[in-house]
Design an enzyme around this catalytic site. Sequence first.
Site, PDB file in Angstrom:
ATOM      1  N   SER A  21       0.803  -1.218   0.000  1.00 10.24           N
ATOM      2  CA  SER A  21       0.000   0.000   0.000  1.00 10.24           C
ATOM      3  C   SER A  21       0.839   1.271   0.000  1.00 10.24           C
ATOM      4  O   SER A  21       0.381   2.316  -0.474  1.00 10.24           O
ATOM      5  CB  SER A  21      -0.935   0.002   1.215  1.00 10.24           C
ATOM      6  OG  SER A  21      -0.194  -0.142   2.418  1.00 10.24           O
ATOM      7  N   GLY A  58      -2.059  -4.170   1.159  1.00  8.64           N
ATOM      8  CA  GLY A  58      -2.211  -5.340   2.007  1.00  8.64           C
ATOM      9  C   GLY A  58      -1.270  -6.481   1.679  1.00  8.64           C
ATOM     10  O   GLY A  58      -1.283  -7.505   2.368  1.00  8.64           O
ATOM     11  N   ASN A  87       3.706  -5.224   5.794  1.00 12.26           N
ATOM     12  CA  ASN A  87       2.527  -5.942   6.287  1.00 12.26           C
ATOM     13  C   ASN A  87       2.911  -7.199   7.057  1.00 12.26           C
ATOM     14  O   ASN A  87       2.208  -7.593   7.995  1.00 12.26           O
ATOM     15  CB  ASN A  87       1.591  -6.282   5.128  1.00 12.26           C
ATOM     16  CG  ASN A  87       0.884  -5.051   4.599  1.00 12.26           C
ATOM     17  OD1 ASN A  87       0.280  -4.302   5.356  1.00 12.26           O
ATOM     18  ND2 ASN A  87       0.971  -4.822   3.307  1.00 12.26           N
ATOM     19  N   ASP A 168      -4.342   6.771  10.099  1.00 12.38           N
ATOM     20  CA  ASP A 168      -3.987   5.428  10.570  1.00 12.38           C
ATOM     21  C   ASP A 168      -2.561   5.347  11.092  1.00 12.38           C
ATOM     22  O   ASP A 168      -2.163   4.338  11.683  1.00 12.38           O
ATOM     23  CB  ASP A 168      -4.210   4.389   9.467  1.00 12.38           C
ATOM     24  CG  ASP A 168      -3.371   4.642   8.209  1.00 12.38           C
ATOM     25  OD1 ASP A 168      -2.439   5.464   8.243  1.00 12.38           O
ATOM     26  OD2 ASP A 168      -3.659   3.987   7.181  1.00 12.38           O
ATOM     27  N   HIS A 171       0.226   5.217   6.722  1.00 10.01           N
ATOM     28  CA  HIS A 171       0.361   5.636   5.327  1.00 10.01           C
ATOM     29  C   HIS A 171       0.577   7.146   5.226  1.00 10.01           C
ATOM     30  O   HIS A 171      -0.151   7.913   5.857  1.00 10.01           O
ATOM     31  CB  HIS A 171      -0.888   5.240   4.538  1.00 10.01           C
ATOM     32  CG  HIS A 171      -1.148   3.775   4.539  1.00 10.01           C
ATOM     33  ND1 HIS A 171      -2.014   3.178   5.427  1.00 10.01           N
ATOM     34  CD2 HIS A 171      -0.639   2.785   3.760  1.00 10.01           C
ATOM     35  CE1 HIS A 171      -2.030   1.873   5.204  1.00 10.01           C
ATOM     36  NE2 HIS A 171      -1.205   1.614   4.204  1.00 10.01           N
TER      37      HIS A 171
END
Length: 201
Positions: A21, A58, A87, A168, A171
């Site tokens: 991502s 992801g 991830n 979040d 990012h």
Amino acid sequence: MLLSGQVLASADTNILVFGDSLSAAYGLEPDEGWVTLLEERLEDDNYPVTVANASVSGETTSGGVARLPAALQAHQPDLIILELGGNDGLRGLPVAQMRTNLQEMIELSLGNGAEVLLVGIQIPPNYGPRYTEPFYAQYQELAEAYDLALLPFLLEGIADNPDLMQNDGVHPVADAQSMIVDNIWPVLAPLLPAPQVSGES
């Protein structure tokens, strides 16, 4: 070396960005992501380069291993920017398995005639040093083992600034994407063919 340069100048060098991502413009408009900004810089500076982005939000290193053969066949890259592992880290997956997966992707890329620029990732310190330190160190170790170009940390100067991160905390925001290009450029530029001068085809 001169002959090699002439060959590179005669046709576009294909770059494949293969990541998660962080490279897939998560939470942004597609044209705001760092890969698009990199492509625009290369075009503006007349580099004979094409850029393809096969990043998937992801994605883990296991998923990357599964997807890479088809991506290599589809894009025939001369250079792969390999940005995976974040991830795995956020999920607390075993570092040894992640390293094996990265090795497999590196060897597959090199075996297909592509150079590899390995992009390192750091994960939050709350995972504890027994996990975070070997997690981060493996990028340097793999780069040394395979003699690869290495960007130690994609989000250097970004991740520790809340104003540059989405809510979040994982990012980067749109305004940080050009900073990512600036981070990667000094490592990427030596791997590129020379820019075309005016009048070249």
